[in-house]
Design a protein around this motif. Structure first.
Motif, PDB file in Angstrom:
ATOM      1  N   VAL A 201      22.641  64.080   3.967  1.00 14.16           N
ATOM      2  CA  VAL A 201      22.735  63.854   5.412  1.00 14.16           C
ATOM      3  C   VAL A 201      23.967  63.010   5.746  1.00 14.16           C
ATOM      4  N   GLY A 202      24.288  62.052   4.884  1.00 17.45           N
ATOM      5  CA  GLY A 202      25.455  61.207   5.124  1.00 17.45           C
ATOM      6  C   GLY A 202      26.748  61.997   5.155  1.00 17.45           C
ATOM      7  N   TRP A 203      26.837  63.032   4.348  1.00 12.73           N
ATOM      8  CA  TRP A 203      28.024  63.887   4.381  1.00 12.73           C
ATOM      9  C   TRP A 203      28.162  64.540   5.750  1.00 12.73           C
ATOM     10  N   ILE A 204      27.045  64.940   6.349  1.00 15.35           N
ATOM     11  CA  ILE A 204      27.077  65.527   7.695  1.00 15.35           C
ATOM     12  C   ILE A 204      27.433  64.465   8.724  1.00 15.35           C
ATOM     13  N   PHE A 205      26.895  63.258   8.551  1.00 18.83           N
ATOM     14  CA  PHE A 205      27.141  62.181   9.515  1.00 18.83           C
ATOM     15  C   PHE A 205      28.603  61.734   9.530  1.00 18.83           C
ATOM     16  N   LYS A 206      29.320  61.974   8.451  1.00 16.54           N
ATOM     17  CA  LYS A 206      30.739  61.629   8.460  1.00 16.54           C
ATOM     18  C   LYS A 206      31.500  62.406   9.529  1.00 16.54           C
ATOM     19  N   ILE A 207      30.969  63.572   9.872  1.00 17.45           N
ATOM     20  CA  ILE A 207      31.606  64.415  10.889  1.00 17.45           C
ATOM     21  C   ILE A 207      30.998  64.174  12.269  1.00 17.45           C
ATOM     22  N   SER A 208      29.672  64.056  12.310  1.00 14.94           N
ATOM     23  CA  SER A 208      28.978  64.039  13.598  1.00 14.94           C
ATOM     24  C   SER A 208      28.552  62.666  14.067  1.00 14.94           C
ATOM     25  N   GLY A 209      28.454  61.680  13.144  1.00 14.62           N
ATOM     26  CA  GLY A 209      27.835  60.417  13.504  1.00 14.62           C
ATOM     27  C   GLY A 209      26.327  60.518  13.357  1.00 14.62           C
ATOM     28  N   PRO A 210      25.602  59.395  13.569  1.00 17.87           N
ATOM     29  CA  PRO A 210      24.140  59.401  13.369  1.00 17.87           C
ATOM     30  C   PRO A 210      23.417  60.182  14.456  1.00 17.87           C
ATOM     31  N   VAL A 211      23.073  61.421  14.159  1.00 22.45           N
ATOM     32  CA  VAL A 211      22.393  62.293  15.114  1.00 22.45           C
ATOM     33  C   VAL A 211      21.086  62.760  14.470  1.00 22.45           C
ATOM     34  N   LEU A 212      19.965  62.403  15.076  1.00 25.32           N
ATOM     35  CA  LEU A 212      18.667  62.733  14.502  1.00 25.32           C
ATOM     36  C   LEU A 212      18.435  64.246  14.343  1.00 25.32           C
ATOM     37  N   PRO A 213      18.749  65.087  15.341  1.00 30.75           N
ATOM     38  CA  PRO A 213      18.503  66.527  15.154  1.00 30.75           C
ATOM     39  C   PRO A 213      19.220  67.120  13.948  1.00 30.75           C
ATOM     40  N   LEU A 214      20.436  66.666  13.666  1.00 28.79           N
ATOM     41  CA  LEU A 214      21.137  67.185  12.493  1.00 28.79           C
ATOM     42  C   LEU A 214      20.442  66.774  11.204  1.00 28.79           C
ATOM     43  N   MET A 215      19.900  65.571  11.184  1.00 31.08           N
ATOM     44  CA  MET A 215      19.155  65.128  10.014  1.00 31.08           C
ATOM     45  C   MET A 215      17.911  65.991   9.816  1.00 31.08           C
ATOM     46  N   ARG A 216      17.294  66.379  10.915  1.00 26.76           N
ATOM     47  CA  ARG A 216      16.104  67.219  10.821  1.00 26.76           C
ATOM     48  C   ARG A 216      16.445  68.645  10.373  1.00 26.76           C
ATOM     49  N   VAL A 217      17.657  69.096  10.682  1.00 31.90           N
ATOM     50  CA  VAL A 217      18.059  70.440  10.251  1.00 31.90           C
ATOM     51  C   VAL A 217      18.005  70.542   8.724  1.00 31.90           C
ATOM     52  N   VAL A 218      18.407  69.477   8.021  1.00 28.64           N
ATOM     53  CA  VAL A 218      18.338  69.480   6.560  1.00 28.64           C
ATOM     54  C   VAL A 218      16.896  69.685   6.104  1.00 28.64           C
ATOM     55  N   THR A 219      15.961  69.009   6.772  1.00 28.90           N
ATOM     56  CA  THR A 219      14.548  69.174   6.438  1.00 28.90           C
ATOM     57  C   THR A 219      14.073  70.593   6.726  1.00 28.90           C
ATOM     58  N   MET A 220      14.464  71.139   7.873  1.00 25.09           N
ATOM     59  CA  MET A 220      14.030  72.490   8.238  1.00 25.09           C
ATOM     60  C   MET A 220      14.549  73.533   7.260  1.00 25.09           C
ATOM     61  N   VAL A 221      15.828  73.434   6.894  1.00 21.69           N
ATOM     62  CA  VAL A 221      16.392  74.373   5.912  1.00 21.69           C
ATOM     63  C   VAL A 221      15.670  74.233   4.578  1.00 21.69           C
ATOM     64  N   SER A 222      15.360  72.999   4.194  1.00 26.30           N
ATOM     65  CA  SER A 222      14.629  72.771   2.941  1.00 26.30           C
ATOM     66  C   SER A 222      13.249  73.398   2.999  1.00 26.30           C
ATOM     67  N   PHE A 223      12.595  73.303   4.155  1.00 26.73           N
ATOM     68  CA  PHE A 223      11.257  73.891   4.283  1.00 26.73           C
ATOM     69  C   PHE A 223      11.315  75.415   4.169  1.00 26.73           C
ATOM     70  N   VAL A 224      12.291  76.032   4.815  1.00 32.44           N
ATOM     71  CA  VAL A 224      12.444  77.494   4.703  1.00 32.44           C
ATOM     72  C   VAL A 224      12.693  77.880   3.249  1.00 32.44           C
ATOM     73  N   ALA A 225      13.491  77.079   2.542  1.00 29.81           N
ATOM     74  CA  ALA A 225      13.710  77.331   1.110  1.00 29.81           C
ATOM     75  C   ALA A 225      12.404  77.193   0.336  1.00 29.81           C
ATOM     76  N   CYS A 226      11.582  76.209   0.719  1.00 26.67           N
ATOM     77  CA  CYS A 226      10.276  76.041   0.074  1.00 26.67           C
ATOM     78  C   CYS A 226       9.427  77.296   0.220  1.00 26.67           C
ATOM     79  N   LEU A 227       9.427  77.882   1.417  1.00 27.24           N
ATOM     80  CA  LEU A 227       8.629  79.090   1.641  1.00 27.24           C
ATOM     81  C   LEU A 227       9.116  80.242   0.773  1.00 27.24           C
ATOM     82  N   GLY A 228      10.436  80.425   0.699  1.00 29.49           N
ATOM     83  CA  GLY A 228      10.979  81.506  -0.123  1.00 29.49           C
ATOM     84  C   GLY A 228      10.670  81.326  -1.593  1.00 29.49           C
ATOM     85  N   VAL A 229      10.855  80.108  -2.108  1.00 31.30           N
ATOM     86  CA  VAL A 229      10.581  79.847  -3.525  1.00 31.30           C
ATOM     87  C   VAL A 229       9.083  79.934  -3.799  1.00 31.30           C
TER      88      VAL A 229
END
Length: 524
Positions: free
Chosen positions: A86-114
């Motif tokens: 998430v910190g790598w993303i924040f270097k571009i965007s700053g501390p934005v909660l929705p972007l942090m949640r996107v990492v979780t959402m993508v991880s969850f979709v990966a969980c479903l596929g695996v």
């Protein structure tokens, strides 16, 4: 061997019903993801992860040593993988909660596929795979963590990838097993990544090692355990080194939180309907092994054949994962500072076992499972609706805070807050980061705890905080208090005034700002 069932019943009733429920779950997760992408304030305990990611993005140390012993109080109980991503993303965007949640959402979709791949490698029928998949998606605890900015789903994704690779290995022939070293390294590396995202993922190492032993692959079990242990220990030592020794100190500090039975029962009650299926899983395990043993005895005369090797490998690993994961989760949920996130691994194992045991029993018992799905779907949509209402109210609160002169009082730019997310968003230094962990550890020594509260009270009286963010329950002196005593809240009155009420998942919070001292004001 798994049994067979009538296709007519499956295609005319079961498959349409499952697809209907899956459509409902897709809608519930869509509502949750929409909330995660639109909510500008924290939806839960996301602040510690936001602080760690922002600190790492700015090149700081996320395990500072001094903050365990003096203000601003900071303890980081999670390993560095999630804040690094998430910190790598924040270097571009700053501390934005929705972007942090996107990492979780993508991880969850990966969980479903695996997860679907794991179920397909388990020797189960298509119907049993669907049962496991739908059961995993129906857990409200899984749903509640699928859209929040926390490391839970990323850690689970790595863990499931390691399990999937183990099942691929289990499909190989036993001969020349030592030549499976490259696959073992992949499994151990994924397990290491899971542990460096969240510590409770360590349960996958003894689970896979135990499954290899039961599968009579002693050498592979020894090699895997050695590789995984070496990688995990080396990675943690490197993390501790580059954090100046802070990583081990922060982890050991959080480990001092006491186990309390009342806390365990409270956290188990938060699971709601998920708890029923979780507590029935030992019965399902007993049913699986009873049928396996019966099938083995029935083939004693003539050709003695073993159960399907792929199915047996999945059963053994799922059972080990459930038992070890549940033992760890029950202890972790007994800590006062805990939540329900530690049970996610056990819930996946539970869904896996439900699919495995469904091969043996009549389809009519699925009616009870459908009732469980219906309850889970109802809870998801109800919570999503109430959360959406609170998020919409926060739109006005955000506008009011934007116009508030936050920096006009006090010195040091500090904010006393139960969650650090909002102070970070307004460029204030949060005090605390992970208040629940500090309070749980401090309460072990009542004298020390009173001294720390006295220190906070003195700062409040002197108006050293530029803002306070306290839960409305304590602010209104409604017992039982969550964190703050009546004496401390009374010291807030007259020195700070509530500016706006904010909504969070665990209730409402009040944003206080200091008022100018009157000429007649006296300090107690």
């Amino acid at each position: 061997m798994p049994g067979t069932f009538t296709r007519k019943w499956d295609y005319r009733f079961l498959w349409p019903t499952f697809l209907l429920f899956l459509a409902g779950f897709v809608w519930a997760y869509y509502k949750a993801f929409s909330l995660g992408l639109t909510a500008s304030f924290a939806l839960g305990p996301e602040g510690p992860s936001l602080w760690a990611a922002q600190t790492m993005a700015s090149g700081g140390n996320i395990y500072p040593l001094g903050t365990l012993n003096h203000a601003p109080w900071v303890v980081n109980i999670y390993p560095p993988i999630y804040p690094a991503v998430v910190g790598w993303i924040f270097k571009i965007s700053g501390p934005v909660l929705p972007l942090m949640r996107v990492v979780t959402m993508v991880s969850f979709v990966a969980c479903l596929g695996v997860a679907w791949r794991i179920f397909s490698l388990s020797g189960m029928s298509r119907m049993a795979q669907m049962i496991s998949f739908a059961t995993f998606a129906s857990f409200t605890t899984v749903w509640a963590h699928s859209f929040k900015g926390r490391p839970d789903m990323l850690a689970l994704a790595f863990l499931l990838m390691s399990i999937q690779q183990y099942l691929v290995l289990s499909h190989k022939q036993r001969n020349a097993s030592i030549m499976r070293l490259p696959r073992l390294i992949i499994i151990a590396t994924l397990a290491c990544l899971a542990c460096l995202t969240k510590q409770n993922s360590l349960v996958v190492v003894p689970a896979i090692a135990g499954a290899l032993i039961i599968g009579r692959r002693w050498r592979l079990s020894l090699v895997f355990t050695t590789i995984a242990t070496t990688l995990i220990v080396a990675a943690e030592m490197l993390t501790n080194k580059y954090s100046g020794g802070g990583f081990f100190d922060h982890v050991s500090f959080s480990a001092q939180a006491p186990f309390i039975w009342s806390a365990l029962f409270q956290h188990l009650s938060w699971m709601g309907a998920d708890l029923w299926l979780f507590t029935l899983t030992p019965v399902f395990i007993g049913g699986i092994f009873y049928k396996l043993f019966s099938d083995y005895l029935n083939n004693a005369s003539g050709d003695r054949i073993e159960p399907h090797r792929h199915y047996l490998s999945a059963v053994v690993l799922a059972v080990f994962l459930f038992i070890i994961g549940s033992m760890q989760a029950i202890y972790a949920m007994g800590l006062e500072c805990a939540s329900t996130d530690d049970i996610l691994i056990s819930l996946f194992a539970c869904a896996w076992i439900v699919g495995l045991v469904s091969e043996y029993f009549s389809r009519k018992y699925l009616i009870a499972l459908f009732a469980f799905y219906l309850v889970g779907l109802y809870v998801m949509l109800s919570v999503a609706s109430s959360t959406a209402l609170g998020v919409s109210r926060n739109g006005l609160a955000r506008e009011q805070l934007y116009n508030a002169p936050i920096g006009s009082f006090g010195n040091g730019g500090r904010c006393l807050s139960e969650d650090p997310a909002l102070p970070i968003m307004y460029d204030l230094t949060p005090e605390f980061v992970d208040l629940r962990t500090f309070f749980a550890v401090w309460k072990r020594d009542p004298h020390y705890f009173r001294a720390r509260l006295g220190e906070i009270k003195s700062k409040i009286i002197a108006r050293q905080y530029r803002a306070l963010i306290l839960n409305s329950r304590d602010g209104c002196l409604i017992e039982p208090y969550r964190y703050w005593s009546e004496e401390l809240i009374k010291s807030v009155k007259g020195r700070y005034r509530p500016v706006v009420e904010l909504f969070e998942e665990d209730g409402y919070k009040d944003f206080y700002m200091p008022v100018q001292p009157s000429k007649t004001e006296t300090h107690p």
